[in-house]
Design a protein around this motif. Structure first.
Motif, PDB file in Angstrom:
ATOM      1  N   LEU A 145       0.822  -1.202   0.000  1.00  0.00           N
ATOM      2  CA  LEU A 145       0.000   0.000   0.000  1.00  0.00           C
ATOM      3  C   LEU A 145       0.859   1.257   0.000  1.00  0.00           C
ATOM      4  O   LEU A 145       0.523   2.252  -0.661  1.00  0.00           O
ATOM      5  CB  LEU A 145      -0.935   0.003   1.211  1.00  0.00           C
ATOM      6  N   ARG A 146       1.960   1.225   0.706  1.00  0.00           N
ATOM      7  CA  ARG A 146       2.862   2.377   0.685  1.00  0.00           C
ATOM      8  C   ARG A 146       3.431   2.587  -0.715  1.00  0.00           C
ATOM      9  O   ARG A 146       3.584   3.730  -1.165  1.00  0.00           O
ATOM     10  CB  ARG A 146       3.994   2.167   1.690  1.00  0.00           C
ATOM     11  N   THR A 183       2.099   1.959  -3.533  1.00  0.00           N
ATOM     12  CA  THR A 183       1.098   2.422  -4.504  1.00  0.00           C
ATOM     13  C   THR A 183       0.408   3.695  -4.048  1.00  0.00           C
ATOM     14  O   THR A 183      -0.553   4.141  -4.680  1.00  0.00           O
ATOM     15  CB  THR A 183       0.036   1.331  -4.752  1.00  0.00           C
ATOM     16  N   GLN A 184       0.898   4.275  -2.960  1.00  0.00           N
ATOM     17  CA  GLN A 184       0.258   5.467  -2.416  1.00  0.00           C
ATOM     18  C   GLN A 184       0.322   6.613  -3.424  1.00  0.00           C
ATOM     19  O   GLN A 184       1.342   6.842  -4.072  1.00  0.00           O
ATOM     20  CB  GLN A 184       0.942   5.878  -1.113  1.00  0.00           C
ATOM     21  N   THR A 193      -3.551   4.195  -7.667  1.00  0.00           N
ATOM     22  CA  THR A 193      -4.552   3.191  -7.323  1.00  0.00           C
ATOM     23  C   THR A 193      -3.975   2.258  -6.266  1.00  0.00           C
ATOM     24  O   THR A 193      -2.940   1.628  -6.497  1.00  0.00           O
ATOM     25  CB  THR A 193      -4.963   2.371  -8.555  1.00  0.00           C
ATOM     26  N   PRO A 194      -4.595   2.165  -5.075  1.00  0.00           N
ATOM     27  CA  PRO A 194      -4.014   1.314  -4.024  1.00  0.00           C
ATOM     28  C   PRO A 194      -3.992  -0.147  -4.433  1.00  0.00           C
ATOM     29  O   PRO A 194      -4.802  -0.604  -5.241  1.00  0.00           O
ATOM     30  CB  PRO A 194      -4.946   1.553  -2.831  1.00  0.00           C
ATOM     31  N   TYR A 230      -4.891  -2.680  -2.860  1.00  0.00           N
ATOM     32  CA  TYR A 230      -6.091  -3.390  -2.424  1.00  0.00           C
ATOM     33  C   TYR A 230      -7.181  -2.363  -2.129  1.00  0.00           C
ATOM     34  O   TYR A 230      -6.899  -1.198  -1.862  1.00  0.00           O
ATOM     35  CB  TYR A 230      -5.824  -4.222  -1.164  1.00  0.00           C
ATOM     36  N   ASP A 231      -8.406  -2.838  -2.140  1.00  0.00           N
ATOM     37  CA  ASP A 231      -9.541  -1.993  -1.757  1.00  0.00           C
ATOM     38  C   ASP A 231      -9.887  -2.163  -0.282  1.00  0.00           C
ATOM     39  O   ASP A 231     -10.317  -1.218   0.379  1.00  0.00           O
ATOM     40  CB  ASP A 231     -10.765  -2.339  -2.611  1.00  0.00           C
ATOM     41  N   VAL A 239      -2.525   5.181   4.601  1.00  0.00           N
ATOM     42  CA  VAL A 239      -2.927   4.206   3.588  1.00  0.00           C
ATOM     43  C   VAL A 239      -4.286   3.577   3.887  1.00  0.00           C
ATOM     44  O   VAL A 239      -4.810   2.817   3.069  1.00  0.00           O
ATOM     45  CB  VAL A 239      -1.866   3.101   3.414  1.00  0.00           C
ATOM     46  N   THR A 277      -9.115   1.003   2.165  1.00  0.00           N
ATOM     47  CA  THR A 277      -7.864   1.691   1.861  1.00  0.00           C
ATOM     48  C   THR A 277      -8.122   3.112   1.373  1.00  0.00           C
ATOM     49  O   THR A 277      -9.150   3.402   0.756  1.00  0.00           O
ATOM     50  CB  THR A 277      -7.060   0.923   0.801  1.00  0.00           C
ATOM     51  N   GLU A 278      -7.180   3.981   1.674  1.00  0.00           N
ATOM     52  CA  GLU A 278      -7.276   5.370   1.242  1.00  0.00           C
ATOM     53  C   GLU A 278      -7.097   5.447  -0.281  1.00  0.00           C
ATOM     54  O   GLU A 278      -6.154   4.886  -0.831  1.00  0.00           O
ATOM     55  CB  GLU A 278      -6.193   6.219   1.927  1.00  0.00           C
ATOM     56  N   THR A 299      -9.159   4.206  -2.594  1.00  0.00           N
ATOM     57  CA  THR A 299      -9.779   3.153  -3.386  1.00  0.00           C
ATOM     58  C   THR A 299     -10.857   3.720  -4.301  1.00  0.00           C
ATOM     59  O   THR A 299     -11.610   4.628  -3.915  1.00  0.00           O
ATOM     60  CB  THR A 299     -10.394   2.057  -2.496  1.00  0.00           C
TER      61      THR A 299
END
Length: 373
Positions: A93-94, A96-97, A100-101, A103-104, A121, A291-292, A294
């Protein structure tokens, strides 16, 4: 071999908390929204896909049966599960911050939550969009409440104790320090502190000695104990599935592990026993987070309504042998007799104060690495 009934009694008698848990007030206004889980997916387009990061093994299989299958059937949406562990998911998640993250929806344990929140995140949880949020156990919800803001939906709770091979260990262990017994040298699984079971083992050693994980002297004493395992550790599992594998294939005879997953192995006929240390087991919890950033926020909330619902949680519990977070859950008689659950069941758990120790974890892991390389 420790029976489940005996284990339940041990957990009910846990003597104290490991460190003072921050007095985190649950977010106000937890009024249930007007749509419950029965119509939770009625507006979801059938071509939508939700990416959810959860554990593999028996945990993931039960998660699929309890939540994914009914959600997909009733909404027409697709759920893609990404197996792994919380540390790996946080790293993804970090990375892809800002885009698009990865994961959702993601499953995190309390040791990762402060880092996930500070990294931005995971999104603040709109509890009013979770129809049964007010039925979720408040002790469990507090573990993903940071500075008065709710982030996660608690799902499953157990405790970390000691799993062992019944064909190799003749006397069931009764203390965390039993993992240091020379008779197990060459057969001990020791998880790194990047994995919450590793932290929980360290916390158990400290608690057994009457200390707290936030006291540097107590931490030093526990690391002196860990040094005795430097040449005795046989594996270093960094997720729950790896602990199971190490025990199943004989790479380890003894390990700190979660009760529910050990019981699943036991029920499947594997020679696995489980003990709740006399000084107290450490509370283990998994919560789910949106996730932030999404692009599937609405679908994520639709799915979390299934995860929080007393209609579906008992199915998950029967498959994992963990109690789930909704205090209104109705379990089969045998489960209810063997597993403590519901309001008041977790008040005396030993909980690690991860908000306090998370800033220290990189240094603690570096010390762990010096011992085990």
């Amino acid at each position: 071999m420790t029976s489940r009934t005996t284990g339940r009694a041990s957990r009910a008698q846990l003597p104290r908390t490991l460190a003072v848990t921050s007095a985190l007030a649950l977010t106000g206004g937890l009024a249930a929204c007007s749509t419950g889980s029965d119509d939770a997916g009625s507006d979801a387009p059938s071509d939508q896909t939700l990416t959810v990061a959860v554990y593999a093994g028996s945990w993931g299989e039960s998660f699929t049966e309890a939540f994914v299958e009914p959600f997909e059937e009733e909404t027409g949406a697709t759920v893609e599960l990404v197996p792994g562990g919380p540390a790996d998911w946080l790293t993804a998640l970090r990375s892809t911050q800002g885009g698009t993250p990865a994961y959702d929806v993601v499953a995190f344990t309390p040791n990762v939550v402060p880092s996930a929140v500070s990294a931005g995140v995971v999104a603040e949880l709109d509890t009013e969009r979770i129809a049964e949020f007010d039925q979720l156990n408040t002790v469990l919800a507090e573990q993903s409440n940071v500075d008065g803001t709710q982030y996660g939906v608690p799902l499953t709770v157990g405790s970390t104790g000691i799993a062992y091979r019944t064909d190799k260990v003749t006397e069931p262990p009764t203390a965390w320090s039993d993992l240091l017994d020379p008779q197990y040298c060459g057969h001990v699984a020791v998880s790194p502190l990047t994995f919450n079971t590793g932290v929980e083992f360290l916390a158990g050693l400290i608690d057994e000695a009457g200390g707290t994980i936030t006291d540097p002297d107590d931490v030093d004493a526990a690391f002196e104990q860990l040094e005795t395992l430097a040449d005795c550790a046989s594996s270093f599992p960094a997720d729950g599935t790896s602990v199971e594998t190490a025990l199943a294939n004989g790479d380890a005879w003894i390990a700190a592990h979660w009760d529910g997953r050990a019981f699943v192995q036991q029920n499947q006929g594997e020679p696995i026993g489980y003990s709740y240390p006399e000084s107290g087991s450490v509370g283990a919890l998994t919560s789910l987070f949106v996730t932030e950033g999404t692009e599937q926020e609405d679908l994520a909330y639709e799915f979390l309504n299934y995860v929080a619902s007393s209609d579906y949680q008992p199915v998950f519990s029967e498959g994992t042998w963990y109690a789930a977070s909704n205090d209104e859950n109705v379990y089969p008689e045998q489960f209810s007799q063997q597993i403590a659950s519901g309001e008041g069941a977790y008040d005396d758990f030993v909980w690690v104060d991860y908000e306090a120790i998370t800033p220290q974890l990189p240094d603690l892991q570096a010390r762990w690495q010096q011992i085990f390389g």
